[in-house]
Write a protein that holds these residues in place. Structure first.
Motif, PDB file in Angstrom:
ATOM      1  N   GLU A 146      13.198 -23.517 -19.929  1.00  0.00           N
ATOM      2  CA  GLU A 146      11.787 -23.694 -19.774  1.00  0.00           C
ATOM      3  C   GLU A 146      11.304 -23.224 -18.318  1.00  0.00           C
ATOM      4  O   GLU A 146      10.407 -22.660 -18.249  1.00  0.00           O
ATOM      5  CB  GLU A 146      11.194 -25.086 -19.973  1.00  0.00           C
ATOM      6  N   VAL A 161       7.014 -26.455 -25.000  1.00  0.00           N
ATOM      7  CA  VAL A 161       8.384 -26.888 -24.597  1.00  0.00           C
ATOM      8  C   VAL A 161       8.294 -28.269 -24.865  1.00  0.00           C
ATOM      9  O   VAL A 161       9.321 -28.939 -25.430  1.00  0.00           O
ATOM     10  CB  VAL A 161       8.931 -26.591 -23.211  1.00  0.00           C
ATOM     11  N   VAL A 175      15.646 -27.370 -25.666  1.00  0.00           N
ATOM     12  CA  VAL A 175      15.023 -27.056 -24.574  1.00  0.00           C
ATOM     13  C   VAL A 175      15.700 -27.564 -23.169  1.00  0.00           C
ATOM     14  O   VAL A 175      16.264 -28.524 -23.237  1.00  0.00           O
ATOM     15  CB  VAL A 175      13.506 -27.454 -24.476  1.00  0.00           C
TER      16      VAL A 175
END
Length: 187
Positions: A146, A161, A175
């Motif tokens: 991210e 995300v 993530v």
């Protein structure tokens, strides 16, 4: 022990041509973190693959809807100069959103015995995500970073995300941040 590769998606000159755009600002903001990721990854012998839009002027989605960009053979379809690049990096032209679609990415990863694809670049909710989902479909784990990805605006990036951080695809699609990635790998 798992083997990793870094795939940088669409960090291209044409993407950042309009420096005043929100996407350009968001994308340029991740460059320092992305360059640190690439440096550390190379220290660990992770292959670095630049997946690059490579379109034809006649592609269907340019039918007056959007102005042609990242045209094959032009400098606009090459990696942004601010990105740390090395001769051993792999440059992978791609015809559509996913870096797997009609490219050699699957074969490249298999020849290098990769288990996990680390994904970053632009845009989070389109080309980065399409590549992440196709990584799963090709039996690779995927980690979407991210802090090394950007979207048209921060809200879109955060929404994508957040959805995938909590999705049923975990742990195959994760993530993470680049710092948390190194903590995971160093364990």
């Amino acid at each position: 022990m798992k083997k990793y590769a870094i795939v940088v998606v669409d960090m291209l000159k044409d993407t950042f041509k309009k420096r005043e755009s929100t996407l350009a600002a968001e994308g340029l903001a991740i460059v320092p973190t992305l360059n640190r990721l690439l440096q550390r990854g190379r220290e660990l012998n992770f292959p670095v693959i630049f997946a690059m839009d490579s379109f034809f002027r006649e592609d269907y989605f340019f039918n007056g809807r959007i102005k042609p960009f990242s045209i094959r053979g032009t400098s606009g379809a090459t990696v942004l100069d601010e990105i740390d690049q090395r001769p051993e990096d792999i440059y992978l032209p791609k015809r559509r959103w996913s870096a797997f679609f009609k490219t050699d990415l699957d074969q490249i990863l298999r020849v290098k015995h990769i288990d996990v694809v680390i994904l970053c670049g632009v845009t989070t909710g389109v080309c980065v995500l399409a590549t992440a989902l196709d990584a799963l479909s090709h039996d690779f784990e995927a980690i979407l970073l991210e802090d090394c990805s950007a979207a048209l605006n921060p809200e879109e990036h955060r929404a994508v995300v957040d959805v995938y951080r909590k999705s049923g695809l975990y742990p195959y699609l994760r993530v993470s941040t680049s710092d948390a990635l190194w903590d995971e790998i160093d364990m």
